[in-house]
Design an enzyme around this catalytic site. Structure first.
Site, mmCIF file in Angstrom:
data_model
loop_
_atom_site.group_PDB
_atom_site.id
_atom_site.type_symbol
_atom_site.label_atom_id
_atom_site.label_comp_id
_atom_site.label_asym_id
_atom_site.label_seq_id
_atom_site.Cartn_x
_atom_site.Cartn_y
_atom_site.Cartn_z
ATOM 1 N N ASP A 33 -1.399 7.964 -1.750
ATOM 2 C CA ASP A 33 -1.545 6.576 -1.318
ATOM 3 C C ASP A 33 -1.849 5.689 -2.523
ATOM 4 O OD1 ASP A 33 -2.002 4.262 0.126
ATOM 5 O OD2 ASP A 33 -3.189 5.245 1.660
ATOM 6 N N ASP A 34 -0.962 4.725 -2.799
ATOM 7 C CA ASP A 34 -1.179 3.747 -3.873
ATOM 8 C C ASP A 34 -1.124 4.350 -5.274
ATOM 9 O OD1 ASP A 34 -1.533 1.974 -1.822
ATOM 10 O OD2 ASP A 34 -3.516 1.288 -2.423
ATOM 11 N N CYS A 71 1.791 0.358 2.800
ATOM 12 C CA CYS A 71 1.578 1.652 3.468
ATOM 13 C C CYS A 71 2.378 1.899 4.739
ATOM 14 C CB CYS A 71 0.094 1.808 3.808
ATOM 15 S SG CYS A 71 -1.041 1.643 2.429
ATOM 16 N N HIS A 127 -1.930 5.561 10.144
ATOM 17 C CA HIS A 127 -1.596 4.162 9.854
ATOM 18 C C HIS A 127 -0.272 3.701 10.464
ATOM 19 C CE1 HIS A 127 -2.204 0.713 6.718
ATOM 20 N NE2 HIS A 127 -2.674 0.410 7.924
ATOM 21 N N HIS A 213 -6.091 5.349 -2.632
ATOM 22 C CA HIS A 213 -6.297 4.015 -2.072
ATOM 23 C C HIS A 213 -7.748 3.576 -2.261
ATOM 24 C CE1 HIS A 213 -6.277 0.762 0.896
ATOM 25 N NE2 HIS A 213 -4.970 0.918 1.065
ATOM 26 N N ASP A 271 3.375 6.339 -1.373
ATOM 27 C CA ASP A 271 3.839 5.466 -0.286
ATOM 28 C C ASP A 271 4.240 4.083 -0.793
ATOM 29 O OD1 ASP A 271 1.260 4.622 -0.897
ATOM 30 O OD2 ASP A 271 0.695 4.274 1.185
ATOM 31 N N ASN A 272 3.756 3.708 -1.948
ATOM 32 C CA ASN A 272 4.135 2.432 -2.570
ATOM 33 C C ASN A 272 3.662 2.458 -4.014
ATOM 34 O OD1 ASN A 272 1.726 1.487 -0.278
ATOM 35 N ND2 ASN A 272 1.209 1.390 -2.458
ATOM 36 N N LYS A 289 1.800 -3.019 -6.148
ATOM 37 C CA LYS A 289 1.799 -2.844 -4.699
ATOM 38 C C LYS A 289 1.841 -4.217 -4.029
ATOM 39 C CE LYS A 289 -1.277 -1.403 -0.952
ATOM 40 N NZ LYS A 289 -2.564 -0.785 -0.565
#
Length: 484
Positions: A33-34, A71, A127, A213, A271-272, A289
């Site tokens: 994540d991130d 996300c 999410h 994240h 995810d990004n 992001k």
């Protein structure tokens, strides 16, 4: 008689080997994540990620693997094979207190894999909506779920806002007090691996890490790895990446010990892009992001397998998008995706380094922000504002790094207002330094028309306002389904 028994035994062994080799492979999908473009050791030697580096460099590094800017939309792509603008998730993310969700009429990846005989387990961040039970993981094809529903929370207490958010299947669950979430998730993944017979069952494990994240939290021993970094956010963030790496290493060690690796595909992706405003590093890419720049949408990714890849140890530069994992993983599992989805089967590209089945893709279409971007061949067109972080952010970050550029005046509320268009020859200018829109108006017009074709199938964004019925005070202090 003895010779007959030997022959029979050999035949049984041969048949067992044939049956085993015909069994669909195990699939492990790891999502960070991130994670920033330059926040992995195989790209940046200042990062300590030995486990990820070994897997990536021994497998296939996907150097043109695209994701959504934030996300929920990317998770939507992975689970459905559809772009977010076809499911209503193209604007922002699913909020804690608002009834946003991935619509229940979409058949998601674990449901398709269960039809093929897989056991399916999920660990980590969902999410994709939780206001009704039917939107939660165990109602969408997962045999088990341990993790949280929302987008972010404390890594130790699992609190977010005014409530607690952590589940084991449907039940509120409290992990060991003071345990860091990367460890919690790795332990659960290992428990799953120990419960599955790798010779008899085909496993799909979707492990969506909380890491890296915000909030920026990590055990001190990981932060100390980067004691030389003066900027606190960057130091913590890097430590979080290394904690993620250790968790992956612990999981892959058990995969090998228990024999899963004999017939397994492991996929790793972010995810990004990284939030440069919170310690991440996307250099040399532009943006962060939340933006349509490459820094927000070009994701660190690789695949690894001991047995399934015909070519390994190379850098794959063919373009693919997060929607492509859905049909690709179904292909690996022996199934096929339904016609009409946005994703394309990339297995020949991944396993044999063949040209991509994809020549274009949509970065996003957000009718609420009046922004969009499309890639066609070598060119990228951005319509409207790319987002709020428009620069190349050096480290350590300084306040000036977070300035907004003149593009934000194109973040309009009136859809009839004139939009700005930017054009980049992305294959020669991957860092997006040179806007060539004025030089090539014919190409701009061509890509505008192509984008307009995609817009015809847009589903209005489902981005509802907060609902007071979501308040955790009505559910014993826990974020819970049952209010939509």
């Amino acid at each position: 008689m003895v010779e007959t028994q030997v022959l029979l035994s050999s035949l049984v062994i041969f048949l067992l080997v044939c049956i085993s080799s015909a069994r669909p492979p195990h699939i492990v999908l790891l999502v960070a994540d991130d994670l920033g473009w330059n926040d992995v050791g195989w790209r940046n030697p200042q990062m300590y990620t030995p486990n990820l580096d070994k897997l990536a460099t021994s497998g296939v590094i996907l150097n043109s693997s695209y994701v959504q800017p934030v996300c929920s939309p990317t998770r939507n792509c992975l689970m459905t094979g559809y772009y977010p603008y076809h499911t209503g998730l193209q604007h922002g993310v699913v909020q804690d207190d608002a009834p946003g969700f991935l619509p229940a009429n979409f058949t998601v990846l674990p449901q398709k894999l269960k039809e093929l005989g897989y056991v399916t387990h999920m660990v980590g961040k969902w999410h994709l909506g939780y206001c009704n039970w039917k939107y939660t993981p165990t109602y969408r094809g997962f045999d088990s779920f341990m993790g949280y529903y929302n987008g972010a929370e404390d890594y130790y207490t699992h609190n977010v806002g005014t409530g607690y958010d952590f589940r084991f299947n449907k039940d509120v669950y409290h992990p060991t007090e003071g345990e860091y979430s990367a460890q919690t998730f790795a332990t659960r993944a290992i428990d799953i691996l120990n419960s599955v017979n790798p010779q008899n069952d085909s496993l799909f494990l979707y492990l969506a890490f909380q890491s890296v994240h915000a909030p920026l939290e990590v055990p001190e021993r990981f932060e100390k790895i980067y004691a030389h970094i003066k900027d606190k956010d960057r130091r913590l963030y890097c430590g979080m990446v290394s904690a993620l790496d250790e968790a992956v290493g612990n999981i892959t060690a058990v995969l090998r010990q228990r024999g899963f690796m004999d017939n397994l595909l492991l996929v790793f992706t972010t995810d990004n892009g990284g939030p440069t405003y919170l310690g991440a590093n996307n250099l040399p890419l532009r943006g962060a992001k939340t933006t349509l720049w490459e820094g927000g949408t070009k994701g660190s990714a690789f695949v690894y397998s001991d047995t399934l890849l015909n070519q390994t140890k190379y850098l794959n530069t063919e373009i693919m998008h997060a929607v492509d994992w859905f049909p690709t993983l179904l292909h690996v599992a022996g199934g096929t995706a339904d016609p009409g989805i946005d994703g394309k089967d990339m297995w020949p590209t991944i396993s044999d380094n063949k040209p991509s089945a994809r020549t274009e893709f949509i970065y996003n279409i957000d009718e609420l922000d009046h922004s969009a971007a499309i890639r066609v061949g070598d060119y990228k067109l951005i319509e409207g504002s790319p987002g709020k972080y428009n620069d190349w952010y050096p480290l350590p970050k300084v306040e000036e790094d977070l300035r907004l550029d003149e593009s934000d005046k194109y973040q309009v509320d009136d859809s009839s207002a004139e939009l700005k268009y930017r054009l980049f020859l992305i294959t020669e200018d991957p860092t997006e330094h040179f806007d060539i829109a004025e030089k090539y108006p014919v190409i701009v017009e061509s890509l505008k028309q192509r984008l307009a074709e995609y817009k015809k199938s847009l589903v209005p964004a489902n981005y509802p306002p907060p609902d007071p019925k979501s308040n955790p005070k009505y559910y014993n202090g826990t974020w819970s389904p049952g209010w939509c």
